[in-house]
Design a protein around this motif. Structure first.
Motif: not given
Length: 301
Positions: A180, A183, A185
Motif C-alpha cells: 500500500p 499505487n 488509488n
C-alpha cells in the motif's frame, strides 16, 4: 540559487572534500502498540534507519555539516502481525534555515498512514534506485529525495526536478510489490504515489512548486533586509497556491504546502501592510476555508 553557490564556494575552498552527506534526520519509534517483549529491536531499527538516511550520499553536491537538511521521522508501530512484520504510520517533518536569522522554517509535514515492512535484527539495508529491493529502503529513500527536492525548490526555481524524478522512479519500481501507498488509488489521494505525481508530473500544480521558491528565497530570506519586497513575494506565493487549487482543488501538494506553512504565514503576516493582509487572507480562505478563524485573526494585527 543560493544552494548551488554555497556548494561551488565549498568545492573551491576545499578542492579535496571528504564524504559529505546531505541529511541530518532524527528517527523516533513509538512501539507502545507492538505485541512483543523484545523492545531492543526498535532501538536497532532506529539506529539502522538513521544511519541509512544520514550516512548516504543522495546527490553529488557537497554540503557543509551546517547545510545538511534537518528532519524528523516519527514511526508509530500500529501492529506486529508476526515476528519481523510491522504495520506503521510515519510522520515526516523537514526544516529549512532562513537567511540572516537563527529561525528554521517548516518545509514538509506529511503523514504517511499505510506502511508495512519486514525487519529483523542486524538486517542490512540495501537500496537500488533502479529496482525494488524492500519496503524499508524504498520508503526512506523516497522521503530523502522528496526532502531534497523541496529544499532545492526553495533555493532555485524548480531546482528539485532531479530529486522528484528519482522519487517518481522509486514509486514506479515499488508498484510491483503491491504494498500500500505506492499505487494510483483513487480512494487514497494522500499517499506516496500522489505526492510524487503532483511534484513531478502535474503541470497544473507547478505554481505550488514556484510558490516554494517565492515564499522562501524571495520572501523569508529577505524579510529582515527588504521587508516590503518580501511581503509582496510571500503574497504572490500564496496567490500561486490559490491558482493551483482553483484548477485542481484539494490536491495533496496544495494540502502539504498549507499543512507546513499556515501557522507560519499567520505569524509573519500580522506585521505586514494591511493591503497585503487583506489580499493574503482572501486567497487563504479559498484554499483552506476550514481554518477561516485563524486566517481572519491576521487582520487583527
Amino acid at each position: 540559487m543560493l544552494r548551488p553557490l554555497i556548494i561551488l564556494f565549498f568545492i573551491i575552498a576545499n578542492p579535496f572534500p571528504g564524504i559529505s552527506q546531505q541529511l541530518d534526520f532524527t528517527v523516533t519509534i513509538n512501539s507502545e502498540r507492538a505485541r512483543t517483549q523484545d523492545q531492543d529491536i526498535f532501538e536497532q531499527m532506529k539506529t539502522a534507519f538513521e544511519q541509512f538516511l544520514n550516512n548516504r550520499n543522495w546527490t553529488d553536491d557537497e554540503f557543509k555539516p551546517e547545510e545538511r537538511i534537518k528532519g524528523n521521522l516519527l514511526i508509530t508501530i500500529n501492529d506486529m502481525p508476526s515476528v519481523g512484520l510491522f504495520s506503521a504510520t510515519v510522520q515526516i517533518q523537514t526544516v529549512r534555515p532562513v537567511y540572516g536569522s537563527n529561525y528554521e522554517s517548516l518545509m514538509l509535514n506529511f503523514a504517511d498512514r499505510n506502511w508495512t515492512f519486514e525487519y529483523v535484527d542486524s538486517q542490512p539495508l540495501e537500496f537500488n534506485q533502479y529496482s525494488f529491493l524492500n519496503n524499508i529502503t524504498s520508503l526512506l529513500a523516497y522521503y530523502a529525495y522528496i526532502a531534497l527536492g523541496l529544499d532545492y525548490d526553495s533555493f532555485a526555481p524548480r531546482g528539485g526536478d532531479p530529486f522528484y524524478e528519482t522519487a517518481n522512479n522509486i514509486v514506479a519500481n515499488a508498484q510491483q510489490s503491491s504494498r500500500p501507498g505506492w499505487n494510483q488509488n483513487p480512494s487514497d489521494k494522500r499517499n506516496r504515489y500522489w505526492l510524487s505525481n503532483d511534484l513531478y508530473n502535474s503541470q497544473v500544480l507547478v505554481p505550488v512548486r514556484d510558490a516554494y521558491y517565492l515564499y522562501h528565497r524571495k520572501g523569508l530570506d529577505l524579510l529582515t533586509s527588504r521587508p516590503e519586497e518580501a511581503y509582496n513575494n510571500i503574497l504572490e506565493a500564496i496567490k500561486f497556491v490559490e491558482e493551483a487549487n482553483s484548477t485542481q482543488p484539494n490536491s495533496i501538494l496544495t494540502i502539504t504546502f498549507i499543512d507546513a506553512k499556515s501557522d507560519e504565514i499567520c505569524k509573519i503576516l500580522k506585521n505586514a501592510p494591511q493591503e497585503i493582509k487583506q489580499e493574503a487572507v482572501s486567497a487563504l480562505l479559498k484554499v483552506d476555508p476550514n481554518n477561516a478563524r485563524k486566517y481572519n485573526d491576521i487582520l487583527k494585527g
